[in-house]
Each structure stands twice: as C-alpha cells, then as structure tokens.
Scaffold this active site. Structure first.
Site, PDB file in Angstrom:
ATOM      1  N   TYR A 112       7.938  17.626  14.770  1.00  0.00           N
ATOM      2  CA  TYR A 112       6.915  16.744  15.325  1.00  0.00           C
ATOM      3  C   TYR A 112       7.479  15.826  16.413  1.00  0.00           C
ATOM      4  CZ  TYR A 112       4.290  17.926  11.043  1.00  0.00           C
ATOM      5  OH  TYR A 112       3.658  18.571  10.004  1.00  0.00           O
ATOM      6  N   HIS A 165       9.919  23.932   6.318  1.00  0.00           N
ATOM      7  CA  HIS A 165       8.619  23.837   6.979  1.00  0.00           C
ATOM      8  C   HIS A 165       7.846  25.162   6.959  1.00  0.00           C
ATOM      9  CE1 HIS A 165       6.482  21.381  10.352  1.00  0.00           C
ATOM     10  NE2 HIS A 165       5.619  21.934   9.539  1.00  0.00           N
ATOM     11  N   ARG A 210     -10.651   4.459  10.055  1.00  0.00           N
ATOM     12  CA  ARG A 210     -10.666   5.768   9.403  1.00  0.00           C
ATOM     13  C   ARG A 210      -9.511   5.908   8.422  1.00  0.00           C
ATOM     14  NH1 ARG A 210     -13.024  10.178  11.409  1.00  0.00           N
ATOM     15  NH2 ARG A 210     -14.587   8.647  12.035  1.00  0.00           N
ATOM     16  N   ASP A 226       4.086  11.452   5.984  1.00  0.00           N
ATOM     17  CA  ASP A 226       4.541  12.822   6.202  1.00  0.00           C
ATOM     18  C   ASP A 226       4.905  13.034   7.668  1.00  0.00           C
ATOM     19  OD1 ASP A 226       4.349  15.799   4.924  1.00  0.00           O
ATOM     20  OD2 ASP A 226       3.717  15.819   7.027  1.00  0.00           O
ATOM     21  N   LEU A 256      -9.325  18.098   6.305  1.00  0.00           N
ATOM     22  CA  LEU A 256     -10.705  17.973   6.761  1.00  0.00           C
ATOM     23  C   LEU A 256     -11.124  19.146   7.638  1.00  0.00           C
ATOM     24  CD1 LEU A 256     -10.738  14.147   7.502  1.00  0.00           C
ATOM     25  CD2 LEU A 256     -11.667  15.322   5.510  1.00  0.00           C
ATOM     26  N   ASN A 266     -10.190   6.866   4.614  1.00  0.00           N
ATOM     27  CA  ASN A 266      -9.584   8.030   3.973  1.00  0.00           C
ATOM     28  C   ASN A 266      -8.843   7.671   2.694  1.00  0.00           C
ATOM     29  OD1 ASN A 266     -10.523   9.643   6.049  1.00  0.00           O
ATOM     30  ND2 ASN A 266      -8.551   9.802   7.091  1.00  0.00           N
ATOM     31  N   LYS A 321      -4.474  13.097   8.881  1.00  0.00           N
ATOM     32  CA  LYS A 321      -3.939  12.337  10.005  1.00  0.00           C
ATOM     33  C   LYS A 321      -5.077  11.589  10.676  1.00  0.00           C
ATOM     34  CE  LYS A 321      -3.173  11.885  14.600  1.00  0.00           C
ATOM     35  NZ  LYS A 321      -4.199  11.844  15.677  1.00  0.00           N
ATOM     36  N   SER A 322      -4.878  10.315  10.933  1.00  0.00           N
ATOM     37  CA  SER A 322      -5.849   9.554  11.711  1.00  0.00           C
ATOM     38  C   SER A 322      -5.118   8.422  12.410  1.00  0.00           C
ATOM     39  CB  SER A 322      -6.954   8.972  10.826  1.00  0.00           C
ATOM     40  OG  SER A 322      -7.835   8.196  11.625  1.00  0.00           O
ATOM     41  N   ILE A 369      -3.033  15.138   3.036  1.00  0.00           N
ATOM     42  CA  ILE A 369      -2.314  14.275   3.984  1.00  0.00           C
ATOM     43  C   ILE A 369      -3.078  14.253   5.312  1.00  0.00           C
ATOM     44  CG2 ILE A 369       0.000  14.261   2.998  1.00  0.00           C
ATOM     45  CD1 ILE A 369       0.652  16.681   4.767  1.00  0.00           C
ATOM     46  N   LYS A 372      10.766  17.604   7.233  1.00  0.00           N
ATOM     47  CA  LYS A 372      10.833  19.058   7.033  1.00  0.00           C
ATOM     48  C   LYS A 372      11.891  19.710   7.909  1.00  0.00           C
ATOM     49  CE  LYS A 372       5.805  18.821   6.509  1.00  0.00           C
ATOM     50  NZ  LYS A 372       5.544  17.657   7.376  1.00  0.00           N
TER      51      LYS A 372
END
Length: 276
Positions: free
Chosen positions: A51, A109, A238, A46, A191, A242, A232-233, A230, A76
């Site tokens: 971004y 978006h 991790r 994603d 999270l 996930n 993010k890490s 979705i 997006k």
C-alpha cells in the site's frame, strides 16, 4: 466513543470485531485518517507493504497518545518478497517503517501459487511469531487448499484469512472451512462496490427497519456471520458510522436476504493473481 467487542483467535490473542482499512491512502492521507479513526474508537488498523502507507500509519499511532497495547496493527508480506529469507527481511522493513517493536498481525498478502513459495513464507512467519515480533500470523486471499497445505507442511494453521467478502461474495464454503479449522475470517471490500449495494431496495428496507444506514446493515451482516470487516473510509462521519454497528441485531431471515444477490467477485482470484 463506541464500544467494540472483540473476537478471540485460536492462538489466544484477540481482534476488535471491526477495523479500518487503509488502501489506497498514501502516507500523508493514512496519517490523517488513521489519527481520526483512532480518536473515534478504532483499535484495529490494517495496512500492507504494497500500500505504501506504513510510515503514515506508524506516525498516526505514535502521535495518538493511546497505549500501544490497545492498538492492533496488521501489515502484510508482498509477493515480491516471497521466500524464507526474503520474508524475514521484508518484515523488518515493515516494522521499521511502522516504527514499532512488534506487529500484532502479519499476513502473507497473496499465495502466488505459480511461484510456489508460500510454504517457505509461512515457515518464516512461524519464526517471527516464535521470536514475538509478530504476535499473530495469518494469510490473506488463501483458498482452503492453500491453508490445508500450510497445515500439512508445518502443523501450524493461520489465525486469520483475510478475504474478499461482501453480500455478492458471502464465501459460505470458505467460511465453513475456517470455522471448522478455527481460522478467523476477515473481510476486505466489505461494502462491495458501494452504491449499487447500498441503494439496493432489500438492503434499504432492512436498514430502515432497524433505523440504521444501509452500510451499517451490511457491516452488521458481516460481523454476525463471524467475520471481521475492515472497511476503508476517509470521511470522519462515515468512519464513526461504520464503527457503530453493535446496537442492533439482524434476524436470520435478514441475513439470508442480504446475501441473496447475484454472485460477483470484485477483486482478482487467488489461484491466478500475481501481486508483486
């Protein structure tokens, strides 16, 4: 490598049941982290024009050696490009930066109600889908009222609505609306605020009962509610952790207990946020 189940969308396409978020990585970070995620088994990536990392995501995909058909790429439309022609041009910019012939899932978006151009944007996305350069189209951060207006105006429902969703904002009412309409929920910031949630005694106890981490328990909570999280890490361990959430099942009581916390929105509200 973890086997990830898929979720069918109303347009006949499918999404992996969990993906990788890339905000706020820059291009170099995105290239590195997406490459690691693809190696670990992620197949849903994603990103978004706003971004600033589409090029990095595209480079990672190109160098992965994985068949393009196996990877689902979401990007997006930014608020600065609302409008019919603007949306078409913005999509081409995203596609060029990604280096792809097509985008698997293209989302508006934010609705930006004050501009009142999201219906025009949606009409542009419908055209992109008809031209097969966007395989699926959807929205992000839309309310039920926004989606109903799209349906009234065009007869076409989004395949996905990507929304803030976590145990302090379980979105019961909006998810019920999605289910009734056949719109798939995706969850960003799954999270929550991180440490406060993952150190919660209730979440810790549930995780311990299943011999998993608190993060795995919360992500499994989301997938069992029908949403596609979705997270993010940038940490490889991790990322793998996930992804590995499909070997256990939370009980109905545990689903309720994970959701039982003070309501709290982390991000802005779709009715008044202006993202440009």
């Amino acid at each position: 490598m973890v086997t990830v189940p898929t979720r069918r969308l109303h347009d006949g396409t499918t999404l992996p049941a969990i993906g990788l978020g890339t905000y706020p990585l820059d291009n170099d970070e995105a290239e590195r982290e997406v490459a690691g995620a693809l190696e670990a088994g992620y197949r849903l990536i994603d990103t978004a024009m706003i971004y600033g990392n589409e090029a990095g995501v595209g480079r990672a995909i190109a160098r992965s050696g994985i068949s393009r058909e196996e990877i689902i790429v979401t990007t997006k439309l930014p608020g600065r490009d609302h409008g019919y022609e603007q949306a078409l041009a913005s999509f081409e910019g995203s596609r060029r930066r990604l280096g792809l012939d097509y985008v698997d899932l293209y989302l508006i978006h934010w609705p930006l109600p004050r501009l009142d151009q999201y219906v025009e944007c949606w009409q542009a996305l419908i055209r992109l889908r008809e031209e097969s350069v966007a395989r699926s189209i959807g929205v992000s951060n839309f309310t039920a009222e926004h989606i109903q207006r799209l349906e009234r105006s065009t007869g076409v429902l989004p395949s996905v609505n990507q929304i803030e969703m976590h145990p302090a904002l379980p979105q019961h009412e909006l998810r019920g609306f999605h289910e009734a309409k056949g719109v798939r929920t995706q969850g960003w910031r799954p999270l929550g605020e991180g440490r406060a949630l993952l150190e919660d005694p209730e979440v810790l106890a549930i995780a311990e009962r299943h011999n998993v981490t608190p993060g795995q328990a919360v992500l499994r909570w989301q997938t069992q509610l029908g949403s596609v999280p979705i997270p993010k890490s940038a940490d490889r361990g991790r990322q793998r952790e996930n992804l590995d959430i499909f070997g256990f099942e939370l009980t109905a009581d545990e689903l309720i207990r994970i959701s039982a916390r003070s309501p709290h929105r982390i991000g802005p509200h779709p009715e008044d946020y202006e993202e440009f």
